[in-house]
Design a protein around this motif. Structure first.
Motif, PDB file in Angstrom:
ATOM      1  N   THR A  33       0.825  -1.209   0.000  1.00 29.74           N
ATOM      2  CA  THR A  33       0.000   0.000   0.000  1.00 29.74           C
ATOM      3  C   THR A  33       0.858   1.258   0.000  1.00 29.74           C
ATOM      4  OG1 THR A  33      -0.103   0.071   2.406  1.00 29.74           O
ATOM      5  CG2 THR A  33      -1.812  -1.205   1.273  1.00 29.74           C
ATOM      6  N   ASN A  34       0.192   2.404  -0.146  1.00 29.93           N
ATOM      7  CA  ASN A  34       0.913   3.674  -0.094  1.00 29.93           C
ATOM      8  C   ASN A  34       1.509   3.907   1.296  1.00 29.93           C
ATOM      9  OD1 ASN A  34      -1.617   4.037   1.061  1.00 29.93           O
ATOM     10  ND2 ASN A  34      -1.896   6.092   0.239  1.00 29.93           N
ATOM     11  N   SER A  35       0.859   3.405   2.326  1.00 28.36           N
ATOM     12  CA  SER A  35       1.386   3.516   3.683  1.00 28.36           C
ATOM     13  C   SER A  35       2.684   2.712   3.830  1.00 28.36           C
ATOM     14  CB  SER A  35       0.346   3.015   4.684  1.00 28.36           C
ATOM     15  OG  SER A  35       0.833   3.065   5.990  1.00 28.36           O
ATOM     16  N   ALA A  36       2.694   1.502   3.293  1.00 27.30           N
ATOM     17  CA  ALA A  36       3.896   0.664   3.336  1.00 27.30           C
ATOM     18  C   ALA A  36       5.018   1.287   2.516  1.00 27.30           C
ATOM     19  CB  ALA A  36       3.581  -0.735   2.827  1.00 27.30           C
ATOM     20  N   ALA A  37       4.673   1.936   1.408  1.00 24.44           N
ATOM     21  CA  ALA A  37       5.686   2.594   0.583  1.00 24.44           C
ATOM     22  C   ALA A  37       6.349   3.736   1.348  1.00 24.44           C
ATOM     23  CB  ALA A  37       5.061   3.112  -0.708  1.00 24.44           C
ATOM     24  N   TRP A  38       5.563   4.537   2.066  1.00 25.22           N
ATOM     25  CA  TRP A  38       6.144   5.635   2.843  1.00 25.22           C
ATOM     26  C   TRP A  38       6.989   5.115   4.010  1.00 25.22           C
ATOM     27  CZ3 TRP A  38       7.269  10.237   1.534  1.00 25.22           C
ATOM     28  CH2 TRP A  38       6.546  10.888   0.558  1.00 25.22           C
ATOM     29  N   MET A  39       6.578   3.991   4.610  1.00 25.28           N
ATOM     30  CA  MET A  39       7.401   3.403   5.670  1.00 25.28           C
ATOM     31  C   MET A  39       8.718   2.897   5.111  1.00 25.28           C
ATOM     32  SD  MET A  39       4.885   1.499   8.328  1.00 25.28           S
ATOM     33  CE  MET A  39       3.525   1.000   7.299  1.00 25.28           C
ATOM     34  N   LEU A  40       8.701   2.359   3.902  1.00 20.84           N
ATOM     35  CA  LEU A  40       9.922   1.904   3.246  1.00 20.84           C
ATOM     36  C   LEU A  40      10.838   3.078   2.921  1.00 20.84           C
ATOM     37  CD1 LEU A  40      11.234  -0.714   2.253  1.00 20.84           C
ATOM     38  CD2 LEU A  40      10.204  -0.278   0.037  1.00 20.84           C
ATOM     39  N   VAL A  41      10.267   4.180   2.432  1.00 22.73           N
ATOM     40  CA  VAL A  41      11.048   5.391   2.165  1.00 22.73           C
ATOM     41  C   VAL A  41      11.677   5.913   3.455  1.00 22.73           C
ATOM     42  CG1 VAL A  41      10.857   7.818   1.477  1.00 22.73           C
ATOM     43  CG2 VAL A  41       9.779   6.049   0.098  1.00 22.73           C
ATOM     44  N   THR A  42      10.898   5.920   4.543  1.00 23.13           N
ATOM     45  CA  THR A  42      11.408   6.362   5.838  1.00 23.13           C
ATOM     46  C   THR A  42      12.561   5.480   6.305  1.00 23.13           C
ATOM     47  OG1 THR A  42       9.243   7.196   6.463  1.00 23.13           O
ATOM     48  CG2 THR A  42      10.785   6.766   8.240  1.00 23.13           C
ATOM     49  N   LEU A  43      12.413   4.186   6.137  1.00 22.13           N
ATOM     50  CA  LEU A  43      13.467   3.257   6.531  1.00 22.13           C
ATOM     51  C   LEU A  43      14.756   3.510   5.761  1.00 22.13           C
ATOM     52  CD1 LEU A  43      14.038   0.735   8.291  1.00 22.13           C
ATOM     53  CD2 LEU A  43      13.427  -0.613   6.292  1.00 22.13           C
ATOM     54  N   VAL A  44      14.653   3.756   4.463  1.00 24.64           N
ATOM     55  CA  VAL A  44      15.839   4.019   3.640  1.00 24.64           C
ATOM     56  C   VAL A  44      16.505   5.334   4.054  1.00 24.64           C
ATOM     57  CG1 VAL A  44      16.595   4.564   1.283  1.00 24.64           C
ATOM     58  CG2 VAL A  44      15.071   2.628   1.686  1.00 24.64           C
ATOM     59  N   VAL A  45      15.713   6.385   4.260  1.00 23.18           N
ATOM     60  CA  VAL A  45      16.272   7.681   4.661  1.00 23.18           C
ATOM     61  C   VAL A  45      16.934   7.578   6.027  1.00 23.18           C
ATOM     62  CG1 VAL A  45      15.672  10.059   5.272  1.00 23.18           C
ATOM     63  CG2 VAL A  45      14.711   9.030   3.225  1.00 23.18           C
ATOM     64  N   LEU A  46      16.305   6.877   6.960  1.00 20.93           N
ATOM     65  CA  LEU A  46      16.882   6.686   8.296  1.00 20.93           C
ATOM     66  C   LEU A  46      18.165   5.871   8.226  1.00 20.93           C
ATOM     67  CD1 LEU A  46      16.665   7.058  11.333  1.00 20.93           C
ATOM     68  CD2 LEU A  46      15.154   5.076  11.395  1.00 20.93           C
ATOM     69  N   TRP A  47      18.188   4.856   7.369  1.00 25.77           N
ATOM     70  CA  TRP A  47      19.393   4.034   7.204  1.00 25.77           C
ATOM     71  C   TRP A  47      20.539   4.877   6.660  1.00 25.77           C
ATOM     72  CZ3 TRP A  47      21.899   2.077   2.709  1.00 25.77           C
ATOM     73  CH2 TRP A  47      22.864   1.109   2.973  1.00 25.77           C
ATOM     74  N   ILE A  48      20.254   5.732   5.680  1.00 28.16           N
ATOM     75  CA  ILE A  48      21.290   6.614   5.119  1.00 28.16           C
ATOM     76  C   ILE A  48      21.774   7.602   6.175  1.00 28.16           C
ATOM     77  CG2 ILE A  48      21.678   8.465   3.439  1.00 28.16           C
ATOM     78  CD1 ILE A  48      19.835   6.887   1.530  1.00 28.16           C
ATOM     79  N   PHE A  49      20.853   8.150   6.973  1.00 30.01           N
ATOM     80  CA  PHE A  49      21.220   9.080   8.043  1.00 30.01           C
ATOM     81  C   PHE A  49      22.172   8.419   9.040  1.00 30.01           C
ATOM     82  CE2 PHE A  49      20.263  10.745  12.329  1.00 30.01           C
ATOM     83  CZ  PHE A  49      20.697  12.049  12.156  1.00 30.01           C
TER      84      PHE A  49
END
Length: 107
Positions: A33-49
């Motif tokens: 879902t779009n909610s899961a997509a945003w959680m995945l984006v958040t996970l990637v950004v947090l991992w890069i941070f």
């Protein structure tokens, strides 16, 4: 977009919509879902941070200082509220805090 007869529906932005159907288990549809997509984006950004702050240089750069500052803030907050016996929960609380913080920043 979400307007009907001149009315604006502000709740339209909170609808969970299926992006793709992954598979079905026991008659239940499992979808991305779009909610899961945003959680995945958040996970990637947090991992890069976090990856940027784990260089362990003797003289830390700006990125490492930012990550160490957040880590120190959460550790200090936990020591103040929970005490020394709560140190074992630091990784869990840190992960939860950072995930919610980045979800709010991105969303």
């Amino acid at each position: 977009m979400a307007a009907e007869e001149g009315k604006i529906d502000p709740m339209h932005q909170f609808e969970v919509q299926s992006i793709s159907d992954l598979f079905t288990i026991g008659g239940q549809q499992i979808a991305f879902t779009n909610s899961a997509a945003w959680m995945l984006v958040t996970l990637v950004v947090l991992w890069i941070f976090m990856l940027g702050g784990m260089k362990r240089e003797l003289v830390p750069g700006r990125w490492q200082m930012m990550v160490e500052g957040v880590t120190g803030f959460i550790s200090s907050m936990m020591n103040t509220n929970i005490g020394p016996e709560g140190r074992r929960f630091t990784p869990y609380i840190f992960s939860l805090f950072m995930f919610i913080l980045f979800c709010n920043i991105l969303g």
